[in-house]
Write a protein that holds these residues in place. Sequence first.
Motif, PDB file in Angstrom:
ATOM      1  N   THR A 126       0.862  -1.177   0.000  1.00 40.28           N
ATOM      2  CA  THR A 126       0.000   0.000   0.000  1.00 40.28           C
ATOM      3  C   THR A 126       0.900   1.228   0.000  1.00 40.28           C
ATOM      4  O   THR A 126       1.924   1.251   0.686  1.00 40.28           O
ATOM      5  CB  THR A 126      -0.915   0.006   1.234  1.00 40.28           C
ATOM      6  N   ILE A 127       0.507   2.234  -0.766  1.00 34.79           N
ATOM      7  CA  ILE A 127       1.303   3.456  -0.879  1.00 34.79           C
ATOM      8  C   ILE A 127       0.555   4.634  -0.276  1.00 34.79           C
ATOM      9  O   ILE A 127      -0.658   4.576  -0.056  1.00 34.79           O
ATOM     10  CB  ILE A 127       1.670   3.766  -2.354  1.00 34.79           C
ATOM     11  N   GLY A 128       1.315   5.668  -0.014  1.00 32.41           N
ATOM     12  CA  GLY A 128       0.747   6.928   0.448  1.00 32.41           C
ATOM     13  C   GLY A 128       1.595   8.063  -0.090  1.00 32.41           C
ATOM     14  O   GLY A 128       2.769   7.870  -0.431  1.00 32.41           O
ATOM     15  N   TYR A 129       1.012   9.247  -0.164  1.00 29.35           N
ATOM     16  CA  TYR A 129       1.732  10.411  -0.677  1.00 29.35           C
ATOM     17  C   TYR A 129       1.039  11.670  -0.205  1.00 29.35           C
ATOM     18  O   TYR A 129      -0.119  11.644   0.199  1.00 29.35           O
ATOM     19  CB  TYR A 129       1.808  10.390  -2.218  1.00 29.35           C
ATOM     20  N   GLY A 130       1.767  12.757  -0.270  1.00 29.80           N
ATOM     21  CA  GLY A 130       1.184  14.042   0.075  1.00 29.80           C
ATOM     22  C   GLY A 130       2.101  15.174  -0.332  1.00 29.80           C
ATOM     23  O   GLY A 130       3.325  15.011  -0.343  1.00 29.80           O
ATOM     24  N   LEU A 131       1.508  16.278  -0.682  1.00 33.97           N
ATOM     25  CA  LEU A 131       2.250  17.481  -1.044  1.00 33.97           C
ATOM     26  C   LEU A 131       1.790  18.639  -0.167  1.00 33.97           C
ATOM     27  O   LEU A 131       0.621  18.697   0.223  1.00 33.97           O
ATOM     28  CB  LEU A 131       1.994  17.872  -2.504  1.00 33.97           C
ATOM     29  N   VAL A 132       2.695  19.568   0.085  1.00 32.37           N
ATOM     30  CA  VAL A 132       2.306  20.776   0.803  1.00 32.37           C
ATOM     31  C   VAL A 132       1.313  21.547  -0.072  1.00 32.37           C
ATOM     32  O   VAL A 132       1.342  21.447  -1.307  1.00 32.37           O
ATOM     33  CB  VAL A 132       3.537  21.652   1.148  1.00 32.37           C
ATOM     34  N   PRO A 133       0.412  22.305   0.535  1.00 27.00           N
ATOM     35  CA  PRO A 133      -0.611  23.017  -0.246  1.00 27.00           C
ATOM     36  C   PRO A 133      -0.058  23.875  -1.384  1.00 27.00           C
ATOM     37  O   PRO A 133      -0.642  23.916  -2.470  1.00 27.00           O
ATOM     38  CB  PRO A 133      -1.325  23.862   0.809  1.00 27.00           C
ATOM     39  N   SER A 134       1.065  24.532  -1.167  1.00 28.06           N
ATOM     40  CA  SER A 134       1.599  25.418  -2.207  1.00 28.06           C
ATOM     41  C   SER A 134       2.114  24.663  -3.431  1.00 28.06           C
ATOM     42  O   SER A 134       2.323  25.273  -4.486  1.00 28.06           O
ATOM     43  CB  SER A 134       2.716  26.298  -1.635  1.00 28.06           C
ATOM     44  N   ALA A 135       2.304  23.353  -3.333  1.00 34.12           N
ATOM     45  CA  ALA A 135       2.814  22.561  -4.467  1.00 34.12           C
ATOM     46  C   ALA A 135       1.728  21.755  -5.166  1.00 34.12           C
ATOM     47  O   ALA A 135       1.996  21.084  -6.162  1.00 34.12           O
ATOM     48  CB  ALA A 135       3.906  21.625  -3.968  1.00 34.12           C
ATOM     49  N   ARG A 136       0.523  21.825  -4.672  1.00 36.09           N
ATOM     50  CA  ARG A 136      -0.569  21.031  -5.240  1.00 36.09           C
ATOM     51  C   ARG A 136      -1.076  21.631  -6.549  1.00 36.09           C
ATOM     52  O   ARG A 136      -0.910  22.808  -6.804  1.00 36.09           O
ATOM     53  CB  ARG A 136      -1.712  20.921  -4.234  1.00 36.09           C
ATOM     54  N   GLY A 137      -1.691  20.772  -7.363  1.00 40.66           N
ATOM     55  CA  GLY A 137      -2.309  21.223  -8.600  1.00 40.66           C
ATOM     56  C   GLY A 137      -1.342  21.447  -9.750  1.00 40.66           C
ATOM     57  O   GLY A 137      -1.715  22.036 -10.764  1.00 40.66           O
ATOM     58  N   GLN A 138      -0.110  20.961  -9.627  1.00 38.77           N
ATOM     59  CA  GLN A 138       0.897  21.160 -10.664  1.00 38.77           C
ATOM     60  C   GLN A 138       1.362  19.845 -11.290  1.00 38.77           C
ATOM     61  O   GLN A 138       2.316  19.823 -12.055  1.00 38.77           O
ATOM     62  CB  GLN A 138       2.086  21.923 -10.087  1.00 38.77           C
ATOM     63  N   GLY A 139       0.708  18.750 -10.918  1.00 44.27           N
ATOM     64  CA  GLY A 139       1.064  17.453 -11.480  1.00 44.27           C
ATOM     65  C   GLY A 139       2.225  16.754 -10.788  1.00 44.27           C
ATOM     66  O   GLY A 139       2.641  15.678 -11.216  1.00 44.27           O
ATOM     67  N   TYR A 140       2.740  17.327  -9.717  1.00 43.84           N
ATOM     68  CA  TYR A 140       3.881  16.714  -9.024  1.00 43.84           C
ATOM     69  C   TYR A 140       3.524  15.358  -8.408  1.00 43.84           C
ATOM     70  O   TYR A 140       4.312  14.418  -8.474  1.00 43.84           O
ATOM     71  CB  TYR A 140       4.405  17.625  -7.910  1.00 43.84           C
ATOM     72  N   ALA A 141       2.368  15.251  -7.797  1.00 43.21           N
ATOM     73  CA  ALA A 141       1.997  14.002  -7.126  1.00 43.21           C
ATOM     74  C   ALA A 141       1.864  12.864  -8.128  1.00 43.21           C
ATOM     75  O   ALA A 141       2.353  11.754  -7.887  1.00 43.21           O
ATOM     76  CB  ALA A 141       0.717  14.177  -6.314  1.00 43.21           C
ATOM     77  N   SER A 142       1.227  13.111  -9.260  1.00 42.63           N
ATOM     78  CA  SER A 142       1.097  12.068 -10.285  1.00 42.63           C
ATOM     79  C   SER A 142       2.459  11.673 -10.842  1.00 42.63           C
ATOM     80  O   SER A 142       2.736  10.490 -11.055  1.00 42.63           O
ATOM     81  CB  SER A 142       0.200  12.548 -11.433  1.00 42.63           C
ATOM     82  N   GLU A 143       3.316  12.651 -11.059  1.00 43.03           N
ATOM     83  CA  GLU A 143       4.667  12.387 -11.566  1.00 43.03           C
ATOM     84  C   GLU A 143       5.447  11.527 -10.572  1.00 43.03           C
ATOM     85  O   GLU A 143       6.107  10.558 -10.954  1.00 43.03           O
ATOM     86  CB  GLU A 143       5.378  13.720 -11.808  1.00 43.03           C
ATOM     87  N   ALA A 144       5.353  11.873  -9.306  1.00 47.50           N
ATOM     88  CA  ALA A 144       6.054  11.106  -8.273  1.00 47.50           C
ATOM     89  C   ALA A 144       5.476   9.695  -8.150  1.00 47.50           C
ATOM     90  O   ALA A 144       6.224   8.708  -8.049  1.00 47.50           O
ATOM     91  CB  ALA A 144       5.964  11.836  -6.934  1.00 47.50           C
ATOM     92  N   LEU A 145       4.163   9.576  -8.186  1.00 41.27           N
ATOM     93  CA  LEU A 145       3.535   8.269  -8.044  1.00 41.27           C
ATOM     94  C   LEU A 145       3.867   7.369  -9.226  1.00 41.27           C
ATOM     95  O   LEU A 145       4.113   6.173  -9.052  1.00 41.27           O
ATOM     96  CB  LEU A 145       2.020   8.413  -7.865  1.00 41.27           C
ATOM     97  N   ARG A 146       3.920   7.907 -10.435  1.00 39.08           N
ATOM     98  CA  ARG A 146       4.316   7.091 -11.591  1.00 39.08           C
ATOM     99  C   ARG A 146       5.710   6.507 -11.385  1.00 39.08           C
ATOM    100  O   ARG A 146       5.962   5.342 -11.695  1.00 39.08           O
ATOM    101  CB  ARG A 146       4.248   7.918 -12.885  1.00 39.08           C
ATOM    102  N   ALA A 147       6.632   7.314 -10.858  1.00 47.75           N
ATOM    103  CA  ALA A 147       7.989   6.823 -10.609  1.00 47.75           C
ATOM    104  C   ALA A 147       7.987   5.730  -9.537  1.00 47.75           C
ATOM    105  O   ALA A 147       8.713   4.736  -9.648  1.00 47.75           O
ATOM    106  CB  ALA A 147       8.903   7.981 -10.195  1.00 47.75           C
ATOM    107  N   LEU A 148       7.177   5.905  -8.506  1.00 46.89           N
ATOM    108  CA  LEU A 148       7.110   4.901  -7.439  1.00 46.89           C
ATOM    109  C   LEU A 148       6.499   3.599  -7.962  1.00 46.89           C
ATOM    110  O   LEU A 148       6.965   2.509  -7.614  1.00 46.89           O
ATOM    111  CB  LEU A 148       6.297   5.438  -6.263  1.00 46.89           C
ATOM    112  N   LEU A 149       5.493   3.693  -8.813  1.00 45.51           N
ATOM    113  CA  LEU A 149       4.904   2.493  -9.408  1.00 45.51           C
ATOM    114  C   LEU A 149       5.915   1.772 -10.293  1.00 45.51           C
ATOM    115  O   LEU A 149       6.001   0.538 -10.276  1.00 45.51           O
ATOM    116  CB  LEU A 149       3.650   2.849 -10.212  1.00 45.51           C
TER     117      LEU A 149
END
Length: 173
Positions: free
Chosen positions: A92-115
């Motif tokens: 099971t995975i988890g992730y989170g970004l600080v509010p100022s970094a959200r909405g820029q595609g960073y989480a999806s980019e990071a999750l793709r690398a983790l997958l």
Amino acid sequence: MGDLVTERLLLHRLSVREAEALAAGTPAAEVCRAPEYPMDGDVAAARRFLRSCAEGRGARHPGAYEIRRRDDGCAIGGLGFHDPADEDGSVTIGYGLVPSARGQGYASEALRALLALAREIGITCVKGDADHDNTASQRVMTAAGMRLVAQDERVRYYETAWSDAPPGAVPGR
């Protein structure tokens, strides 16, 4: 396993020492960090990683990562595996970004690398979940290639699975 590099991010694999500092709410001073970092989820993830290490499962734990922007080196969040892979090769995975970094595609980019890492090291199934009202997290998992597999009155459950693990791969190593 070491750091993971994407187009815009460096996913820094935390050492035990770094996880201890993060768990205490005092990440390394030499690393630039967004003002909101670390968040409660980052601290909880570091504690979960340290608990796994203390229980003797640290060598098998696929890692906890700090998300840093490559352009300025600032830590903006974290992601990782909750525990080592189970006997079926599932995590099971988890992730989170600080509010100022959200909405820029960073989480999806990071999750793709983790997958991609999970598949490379022989993990056969990666799971994640999000509350019904957390549509941003649902979009992240979908954008990273995970699919909705179930839901209950509160949570939506996502996963991605592979049946072609590399020969001789040991999940989480």
